[in-house]
Scaffold this active site. Structure first.
Site, short mmCIF file in Angstrom:
data_model
loop_
_atom_site.label_atom_id
_atom_site.label_comp_id
_atom_site.label_asym_id
_atom_site.label_seq_id
_atom_site.Cartn_x
_atom_site.Cartn_y
_atom_site.Cartn_z
CG HIS A 1 -4.79 4.41 3.31
ND1 HIS A 1 -3.71 3.77 3.87
CD2 HIS A 1 -4.68 5.71 3.67
CE1 HIS A 1 -2.95 4.66 4.51
NE2 HIS A 1 -3.53 5.83 4.41
CB CYS B 1 -0.92 0.03 1.22
SG CYS B 1 -1.79 1.62 1.34
#
Ligand code: MSP
Length: 514
Positions: free
Chosen positions: A151, A130
């Site tokens: 997220h 990520c």
């Protein structure tokens, strides 16, 4: 602990964008702690800065059509201007692109590489990454098997040669460390989380990348740049003089408190102490993890929280109210919700109608009845329980600050505001003033009230430095309130009769809820 200083740090903030109120939440509370320790007469070193390397920053630069260096150079002043306006009194501002930091990163990497235990080794990585977290994930961690759990965005698949840090070898030493230092991670819930993580087994982590160049090159293999955490965490020792100043380093390290958000707990309480141990350095004394802000009850997102720049609030409520709100509204350590309504409510109730109104009433009475000059008090006992209430509040304030219970610390100070309000209601100086025979009583009551305000100015300084200084000046006190020291400055009776007060502008003008 920092040997000669109280060394406290904020995280270094990613220079991919400008600050939002979530970042400033950490900065304000950390500054409160630092200012309080200075008030207590300790030497303090408060560090903040920006985390300027990594893919996230490089991509932000690309998206804006400039080089990574140009991008971070343009952002740094945007962060500093916010800290200046929020009265954040940091002692050093570190940027990970500075030469002193490159030196420290090279030094710690080399120290770990050469520690004789093969703690840094070359391997291959194939994994799910990520970019927003700058971290790899295993599939089991992902939401719906594909999204970053923080997220909620798709992770990317990366494959490359990486150097690894042998974190797996440090589980026992970390557990022993946390057993010997039960306060090293706070609050308790976070400590338990960290212990569970370690007991669950630690995996070696990748520390270098070859597919992008925006980072610190490895000293022994410059085709690799250090991966974000080995770079970022090291900032805390860079600023303490690790690479260039051994004397300073030994007087500063280990840091007393790393103040961080709970999202970066694993890196600070597992990776970082292990990295330090591997380099032959002491782990930090304490990692303090605060909660996360939500906006209107919803998780932060680009459109709400990250859309709110601190100045939007400061412009409307003033910096002192801004700081007060974040410290008082949310218990440090818990998650908390921001809403415009709650800011208005706190501002008007606690500040405009509370402390502000109290100060302006006392100053107005001093003006009308004594021409603004602080009268002498020769009616023993007229101050009632105010000295005892102040002594008790100061002691509770101190205990809360030692325990890092920041919200309760403010509550302790406010017990003086409440008691002084009650005292005025009981003593009714506005009625006493009508009887010329009760002039001595009037003088004693107003002396006690003004003296209580003087103490309040000293005690609120770490919370609201600007308002504290204005109140100090309105009370006719010389110099800077920030130069006052505890406990001496809250001893009863330091206010000198004869000081010239004035009822200046209201400390906290009321805000119309509309
Ligand atoms: N650069 C890393 C930290 C490296 S420290 C060696 C980083 N940066 S960050 O800019 O993403 O976050 C900085 C700090 O802001 C973190 O402590 C994070 O918890 C905090 N916050 C970011 N958003 C937040 C909220 N919504 N609420 C509270 N704190 C928040 O992580």
């Amino acid at each position: 602990m920092g040997r000669d200083v109280f060394y406290i740090t904020t995280p270094i903030y990613y220079a991919n964008d400008v600050p939002h109120i979530g970042h400033a939440y950490n900065a304000v509370n950390t500054d409160f702690i630092a200012r309080y320790h200075r008030l207590r007469g300790e030497r303090v070193f408060h560090l903040t800065g920006t985390d300027e390397h990594g893919l996230k920053v490089q991509r932000a630069a690309e998206a804006n059509g400039v080089s990574a260096k140009e991008w971070v150079d343009s952002l740094e002043p945007r962060w500093r201007e916010v800290w200046a306006r929020l009265d954040i009194a940091y002692d050093d501002y570190i940027r990970t692109t500075e030469p002193r930091h490159y030196d420290a990163v090279a030094k710690i990497l080399q120290a770990v590489r050469d520690n004789g235990r093969d703690d840094i080794y070359l391997g291959h990585y194939e994994g799910l990454y990520c970019v927003a977290c700058e971290a790899y994930y295993v599939e089991a961690d992902l939401l719906e098997g594909a999204l970053c759990p923080v997220h909620e965005r798709p992770v990317e698949s990366f494959r490359e040669d990486n150097y690894f840090f042998r974190l797996s070898a440090y589980a026992d030493r970390l557990l022993a460390h946390y057993e010997a230092h039960p306060d090293a991670v706070q609050p308790e819930t976070r400590r338990n989380e960290v212990l569970a993580l370690i007991r669950g087994g630690l995996q070696d982590f990748s520390i270098s990348r070859t597919t992008f160049g925006w980072g610190v090159p490895l000293p022994w293999d410059p085709d690799h740049v250090t991966y974000v955490w080995f770079d970022a965490l090291t900032n805390y020792i860079t600023a303490a003089g690790y690479a260039g100043d051994p004397d300073r380093f030994s007087s500063m390290w280990p840091a007393n408190v790393h103040s961080i958000g709970k999202d970066i707990l694993r890196f600070h309480a597992v990776y970082w102490p292990a990295m330090l141990m591997a380099a032959g350095l002491e782990p930090p004394t304490q990692v303090w993890a605060h909660g996360y802000l939500t906006v209107g009850g919803k998780k932060m997102s680009k459109t709400n929280l990250t859309g709110i720049h601190p100045f939007e609030l400061v412009d409307r409520f003033g910096v002192d109210s801004y700081r007060y709100y974040w410290i008082r509204h949310i218990a440090w350590g818990s998650d908390g919700d921001f809403s415009w309504e709650s800011v208005v409510e706190r501002h008007n109730a606690d500040l405009a109608n509370g402390l502000g109104n109290l100060a302006s009433r006392v100053l107005a009475m001093l003006g009308s009845y004594f021409g603004g000059v602080v009268p002498g008090s020769d009616e023993p006992g007229a101050e009632g329980d105010l000295p005892a209430v102040i002594a008790d509040a100061a002691a509770r304030y101190d205990a809360c600050m030692t325990a890092v219970e920041l919200q309760q610390a403010v509550v302790a100070v406010w017990s003086i505001v409440d008691r002084l309000n009650g005292y005025l209601v009981e003593r009714e100086p506005w009625k006493v003033a009508k009887d010329p025979e009760r002039r001595a009583e009037l003088a004693a009551v107003l002396y006690a009230s003004a003296e209580s305000l003087r103490v309040l100015a000293v005690l609120i300084q770490p919370i609201m430095p600007g308002a504290a200084q204005r109140l100090w000046e309105q009370l006719g006190q010389p110099g800077l309130v920030v130069d006052q020291r505890l406990p001496a400055a809250v001893a009863w009776g330091l206010l000198e009769p004869g000081a010239t007060t004035f009822k200046g502008e209201s400390l906290f003008p009321r805000v119309d809820p509309e």
